[in-house]
Design a protein around this motif. Structure first.
Motif, PDB file in Angstrom:
ATOM      1  N   GLY A  79      55.516 -40.288  -5.804  1.00 22.29           N
ATOM      2  CA  GLY A  79      55.789 -40.801  -4.471  1.00 22.29           C
ATOM      3  C   GLY A  79      56.725 -39.883  -3.702  1.00 22.29           C
ATOM      4  N   VAL A  80      57.789 -39.432  -4.362  1.00 26.89           N
ATOM      5  CA  VAL A  80      58.775 -38.565  -3.701  1.00 26.89           C
ATOM      6  C   VAL A  80      58.218 -37.153  -3.490  1.00 26.89           C
ATOM      7  CG1 VAL A  80      61.042 -37.495  -3.919  1.00 26.89           C
ATOM      8  CG2 VAL A  80      60.703 -39.882  -4.645  1.00 26.89           C
ATOM      9  N   PHE A  81      57.787 -36.519  -4.594  1.00 24.31           N
ATOM     10  CA  PHE A  81      57.375 -35.121  -4.482  1.00 24.31           C
ATOM     11  C   PHE A  81      56.003 -34.978  -3.821  1.00 24.31           C
ATOM     12  CE2 PHE A  81      60.682 -34.930  -7.671  1.00 24.31           C
ATOM     13  CZ  PHE A  81      61.393 -33.814  -7.268  1.00 24.31           C
ATOM     14  N   GLY A  82      55.120 -35.977  -4.051  1.00 24.17           N
ATOM     15  CA  GLY A  82      53.828 -35.951  -3.372  1.00 24.17           C
ATOM     16  C   GLY A  82      54.004 -36.020  -1.864  1.00 24.17           C
ATOM     17  N   PHE A  83      54.983 -36.807  -1.423  1.00 23.50           N
ATOM     18  CA  PHE A  83      55.276 -36.901   0.006  1.00 23.50           C
ATOM     19  C   PHE A  83      55.724 -35.541   0.535  1.00 23.50           C
ATOM     20  CE2 PHE A  83      57.830 -37.708   3.733  1.00 23.50           C
ATOM     21  CZ  PHE A  83      57.101 -38.682   4.391  1.00 23.50           C
ATOM     22  N   ILE A  84      56.610 -34.884  -0.224  1.00 26.73           N
ATOM     23  CA  ILE A  84      57.108 -33.569   0.213  1.00 26.73           C
ATOM     24  C   ILE A  84      55.962 -32.559   0.267  1.00 26.73           C
ATOM     25  CG2 ILE A  84      58.634 -31.646  -0.405  1.00 26.73           C
ATOM     26  CD1 ILE A  84      60.558 -33.717  -1.576  1.00 26.73           C
ATOM     27  N   VAL A  85      55.086 -32.581  -0.756  1.00 26.31           N
ATOM     28  CA  VAL A  85      53.954 -31.646  -0.768  1.00 26.31           C
ATOM     29  C   VAL A  85      53.058 -31.902   0.446  1.00 26.31           C
ATOM     30  CG1 VAL A  85      51.852 -30.985  -2.011  1.00 26.31           C
ATOM     31  CG2 VAL A  85      53.975 -31.329  -3.275  1.00 26.31           C
ATOM     32  N   ALA A  86      52.753 -33.197   0.730  1.00 24.75           N
ATOM     33  CA  ALA A  86      51.904 -33.523   1.872  1.00 24.75           C
ATOM     34  C   ALA A  86      52.563 -33.056   3.174  1.00 24.75           C
ATOM     35  CB  ALA A  86      51.640 -35.032   1.920  1.00 24.75           C
ATOM     36  N   TRP A  87      53.863 -33.298   3.285  1.00 30.30           N
ATOM     37  CA  TRP A  87      54.619 -32.893   4.486  1.00 30.30           C
ATOM     38  C   TRP A  87      54.518 -31.383   4.704  1.00 30.30           C
ATOM     39  CZ3 TRP A  87      57.269 -35.615   8.181  1.00 30.30           C
ATOM     40  CH2 TRP A  87      58.131 -34.892   8.995  1.00 30.30           C
ATOM     41  N   VAL A  88      54.765 -30.643   3.618  1.00 29.00           N
ATOM     42  CA  VAL A  88      54.751 -29.178   3.697  1.00 29.00           C
ATOM     43  C   VAL A  88      53.356 -28.681   4.063  1.00 29.00           C
ATOM     44  CG1 VAL A  88      54.843 -27.142   2.214  1.00 29.00           C
ATOM     45  CG2 VAL A  88      56.718 -28.779   2.173  1.00 29.00           C
ATOM     46  N   LEU A  89      52.317 -29.300   3.484  1.00 31.98           N
ATOM     47  CA  LEU A  89      50.946 -28.844   3.730  1.00 31.98           C
ATOM     48  C   LEU A  89      50.492 -29.165   5.154  1.00 31.98           C
ATOM     49  CD1 LEU A  89      49.104 -29.717   0.392  1.00 31.98           C
ATOM     50  CD2 LEU A  89      49.659 -27.460   1.290  1.00 31.98           C
ATOM     51  N   VAL A  90      50.976 -30.275   5.729  1.00 34.83           N
ATOM     52  CA  VAL A  90      50.527 -30.648   7.068  1.00 34.83           C
ATOM     53  C   VAL A  90      51.387 -29.964   8.144  1.00 34.83           C
ATOM     54  CG1 VAL A  90      50.282 -32.558   8.694  1.00 34.83           C
ATOM     55  CG2 VAL A  90      49.578 -32.849   6.329  1.00 34.83           C
ATOM     56  N   ARG A  91      52.699 -29.886   7.923  1.00 37.96           N
ATOM     57  CA  ARG A  91      53.587 -29.469   9.002  1.00 37.96           C
ATOM     58  C   ARG A  91      53.915 -27.978   9.046  1.00 37.96           C
ATOM     59  NH1 ARG A  91      56.207 -33.647  11.840  1.00 37.96           N
ATOM     60  NH2 ARG A  91      54.599 -35.217  12.031  1.00 37.96           N
ATOM     61  N   TYR A  92      53.882 -27.313   7.911  1.00 39.30           N
ATOM     62  CA  TYR A  92      54.325 -25.917   7.907  1.00 39.30           C
ATOM     63  C   TYR A  92      53.158 -24.988   7.606  1.00 39.30           C
ATOM     64  CZ  TYR A  92      58.742 -28.397   7.093  1.00 39.30           C
ATOM     65  OH  TYR A  92      59.790 -29.251   7.173  1.00 39.30           O
ATOM     66  N   THR A  93      53.349 -23.713   7.966  1.00 35.27           N
ATOM     67  CA  THR A  93      52.403 -22.692   7.517  1.00 35.27           C
ATOM     68  C   THR A  93      53.155 -21.706   6.642  1.00 35.27           C
ATOM     69  OG1 THR A  93      52.858 -21.521   9.565  1.00 35.27           O
ATOM     70  CG2 THR A  93      50.832 -22.791   9.471  1.00 35.27           C
ATOM     71  N   PHE A  94      52.513 -21.307   5.577  1.00 34.18           N
ATOM     72  CA  PHE A  94      53.109 -20.292   4.705  1.00 34.18           C
ATOM     73  C   PHE A  94      51.980 -19.597   3.962  1.00 34.18           C
ATOM     74  CE2 PHE A  94      53.081 -24.410   2.650  1.00 34.18           C
ATOM     75  CZ  PHE A  94      52.535 -24.150   1.402  1.00 34.18           C
ATOM     76  N   PRO A  95      52.238 -18.383   3.466  1.00 33.49           N
ATOM     77  CA  PRO A  95      51.157 -17.665   2.789  1.00 33.49           C
ATOM     78  C   PRO A  95      50.657 -18.426   1.561  1.00 33.49           C
ATOM     79  CG  PRO A  95      53.182 -16.321   2.907  1.00 33.49           C
ATOM     80  CD  PRO A  95      53.502 -17.644   3.508  1.00 33.49           C
ATOM     81  N   GLY A  96      49.345 -18.446   1.384  1.00 35.39           N
ATOM     82  CA  GLY A  96      48.760 -19.097   0.211  1.00 35.39           C
ATOM     83  C   GLY A  96      48.645 -20.598   0.362  1.00 35.39           C
ATOM     84  N   LYS A  97      48.791 -21.098   1.593  1.00 34.67           N
ATOM     85  CA  LYS A  97      48.795 -22.540   1.799  1.00 34.67           C
ATOM     86  C   LYS A  97      47.464 -23.183   1.391  1.00 34.67           C
ATOM     87  CE  LYS A  97      48.797 -25.546   5.713  1.00 34.67           C
ATOM     88  NZ  LYS A  97      49.410 -25.954   6.977  1.00 34.67           N
ATOM     89  N   ARG A  98      46.341 -22.514   1.742  1.00 34.20           N
ATOM     90  CA  ARG A  98      45.034 -23.095   1.412  1.00 34.20           C
ATOM     91  C   ARG A  98      44.828 -23.162  -0.100  1.00 34.20           C
ATOM     92  NH1 ARG A  98      41.323 -23.106   5.728  1.00 34.20           N
ATOM     93  NH2 ARG A  98      39.551 -22.629   4.399  1.00 34.20           N
ATOM     94  N   LEU A  99      45.351 -22.179  -0.798  1.00 41.11           N
ATOM     95  CA  LEU A  99      45.247 -22.168  -2.261  1.00 41.11           C
ATOM     96  C   LEU A  99      46.045 -23.330  -2.851  1.00 41.11           C
ATOM     97  CD1 LEU A  99      43.735 -20.066  -3.954  1.00 41.11           C
ATOM     98  CD2 LEU A  99      45.938 -19.032  -4.496  1.00 41.11           C
TER      99      LEU A  99
END
Lengths: 279, 303
Positions: A79-99
């Motif tokens: 619940g905690v870390f999955g939320f952070i992963v979802a947040w990072v994937l939706v809100r930020y861009t960084f290299p290797g994001k699609r992977l």
């Protein structure tokens, strides 16, 4: 041809009778008759025997405590870390994001026996990760912590995949309005963003919990399987079966099945709630 | 192509003032979490499998019991995947294209194998087809023994992988509605022609992913198969069961060698998912672009 003419509204498309008939027949044979059989077998038992073998046994109770506790903890971590992963994937861009986005689904595709032996080796005393915990005297493989690790991996994709679309649909105007009205970023998050994502987080949490509860393959390698200590409920079903104690296996299975079904109902309720929340 | 989606996403959702420090911390936490639970185990599988060199790796896979396990796994998937694909297509057609009472209840029931422990599935099979089971003794009169045979493996795998194709197809077919099919039927196409020429091309990518995922799960099924197979080496051991046997015999390198094949299968499945998602997104963009030029279908009054 239509086997259920009054149950459905009129449609010009053909094939309802055929496809619905096949669907119900197949599900009946593969799913419903077997499940009804299990409940029937449980019904053959006296209430006293069911209580004794399915609930009031010390070893069984310890297995439930570990299965429910570790599943709950694993789902909470997700619940905690999955939320952070979802947040990072939706809100930020960084290299290797699609992977990174693609790898989140790995637990769906990787056989549980494979993740089981990999985690056990990784978190063992001499393993790549386990040796760092060993420095602090913490052992992961062959303890209850190992069970939590395995169940976290199994449920990992659920929270990410339920929060991701909800976060994408979140209207940015609401956040901007909150910020314009003087809310701090932290206030905007706790009072505006998080409440509207809560149904999605809870759904993911419940799915992750339900999946972890029945998990067998990955846990038996890492758990150590000490009776009363690191023995999960599904393993106890297998042990009872191998002892030809069918009623014991049935009683534990029914308790797990009822819990899983209640969870499934809860998840449906949560989804209904979140749809109402949006509309 | 990757750039355009990223650009449009970045344009749609501006970073609402998360400071660079917060942003970097959260990215580091997310990557650290995924690294510990997903990436390191994956790297470890291949590193352990190849720890004693390529020769040992291939010898472990070429060993007769391993080959027998691979064959059994392939045969099981070859039976289970087509059957559950037919079920998935039929269920999706009935559920997505028609309105009827109890629809959401039916969808919940289809999802049930997800929530049922594989071990319980195995137990039910033993209760039904075991020597003292409900059907076992009657079948034994005709010389049919199912428990501890490959047939048992196929049947429990059918149960465990039942929902995958249906789950992929139902939302996709619901989103596409029934207008195209209705037009085809009005123009004189038969039901099968409509399905084959209209519905199937519309859902082919979702169907493909459902089939691939169903296949991955069929090949990886463990708990239920563990209970019903009897785990006879060279006869009723599937690949995941063979991994378990090798691992418990302390043949770690061989266990990871067979496991690495299953891990490769998982990676192929993930790659297929990414490609399919991209194709579906592209098809939808093309469809909405075409709809933008033609008169909007919503404007016409529905029959």
């Amino acid at each position: 041809m239509n086997s259920l003419p009054r149950l459905r509204q009129h449609s010009v498309l053909p094939g309802f009778g055929l496809t619905m008939g096949f669907t119900l027949l197949y599900m009946g044979f593969v799913l419903l008759i077997p499940l009804a059989g299990l409940l029937f077998a449980a019904g053959q038992m006296s209430l006293g025997e069911f209580w004794e073998k399915g609930i009031a046994d010390r070893r069984v109770l310890a297995a439930y405590r570990l299965s429910f506790g570790a599943s709950l903890l694993g789902a909470a971590i997700n619940g905690v870390f999955g939320f952070i992963v979802a947040w990072v994937l939706v809100r930020y861009t960084f290299p290797g994001k699609r992977l990174v986005d693609a790898i989140v689904d790995l637990p769906f595709a990787l056989p549980t026996a494979v993740s089981g032996i990999a985690l056990t080796t990784l978190y063992a005393r001499t393993g790549w990760v386990g040796r760092w915990f060993e420095v602090f005297g913490v052992q992961i493989s062959y303890t209850w912590i190992g069970v939590v690790v395995a169940l976290t991996l199994i449920g990992l994709p659920f929270v990410v995949r339920t929060v991701q679309p909800a976060l994408e649909d979140l209207e940015s105007e609401v956040e901007e309005a909150a910020a314009a009205l003087g809310a701090t970023r932290f206030q905007t998050f706790t009072k505006v963003i998080f409440p509207s994502l809560l149904p999605a987080v809870l759904t993911g949490f419940a799915l992750s919990f339900a999946r972890a509860l029945g998990e067998y393959g990955s846990v038996i390698f890492i758990a150590g399987n000490m009776p009363g200590k690191t023995e999960i409920a599904p393993l106890l079903v297998v042990i009872r079966l191998e002892q030809y104690d069918y009623n014991g296996a049935i009683a534990i299975s029914v308790v797990m099945l009822v819990s899983a079904f209640l969870l499934l109902l809860t998840i449906n309720g949560l989804q209904w709630w979140s749809r109402r929340h949006e509309g | 192509m990757a750039d355009t989606t990223n650009l449009s996403r970045a344009g749609a959702v501006p970073a609402h003032g998360d400071s660079p420090l917060v942003r970097r911390t959260l990215i580091a936490v997310a990557l650290g979490f995924l690294g510990l639970f997903l990436i390191l185990p994956l790297v470890l599988i291949f590193s352990q499998a190849l720890a004693e060199g390529v020769r040992v790796y291939f010898d472990a896979i070429r060993e007769p019991d391993s080959l027998a396990a691979i064959r059994l796994t392939l045969v099981t998937a070859a039976i289970v995947v087509p059957v559950n694909t037919v079920f998935g297509v039929a269920a999706a057609w009935a559920i997505a294209k028609f309105e009827f009472k109890g629809k959401s209840f039916l969808i919940t029931i289809i999802d049930m194998p997800f929530a049922i422990s594989p071990v319980v599935v195995g137990l039910i099979f033993v209760l039904m087809f075991g020597a003292t089971g409900w059907l076992g003794p009657h079948l034994a009169e005709y010389g049919i023994h199912l428990l501890f045979t490959p047939a048992a493996i196929v049947i429990v795998t059918l149960f465990g992988t039942m929902p995958f194709v249906a789950r992929e197809l139902i939302p996709l077919m619901q989103a596409q509605g029934t207008q195209e099919e209705q037009s085809a039927l009005t123009l004189g196409a038969s039901g099968w022609q409509t399905f084959y020429h209209i519905t199937l091309p519309n859902v082919k990518w979702g169907l493909l992913y459902g089939v691939i995922l169903c296949n991955a799960r069929a090949m990886g099924e463990f708990g239920s198969v563990y209970v019903v197979s009897g785990r006879i080496r060279g006869e009723t051991n599937t690949m995941p069961l063979h991994v378990e046997v090798l691992y418990n015999d302390y043949m770690i390198t061989a266990a990871f060698a067979v496991a690495s094949l299953l891990a490769l299968l998982a990676l192929v499945t993930l790659a297929a998912k990414s490609i399919v998602e991209w194709k579906i997104a592209r098809d939808m963009r093309l469809a909405s672009a075409a709809a933008g030029e033609a008169p909007a279908p919503d404007g016409e009054s529905a029959p």
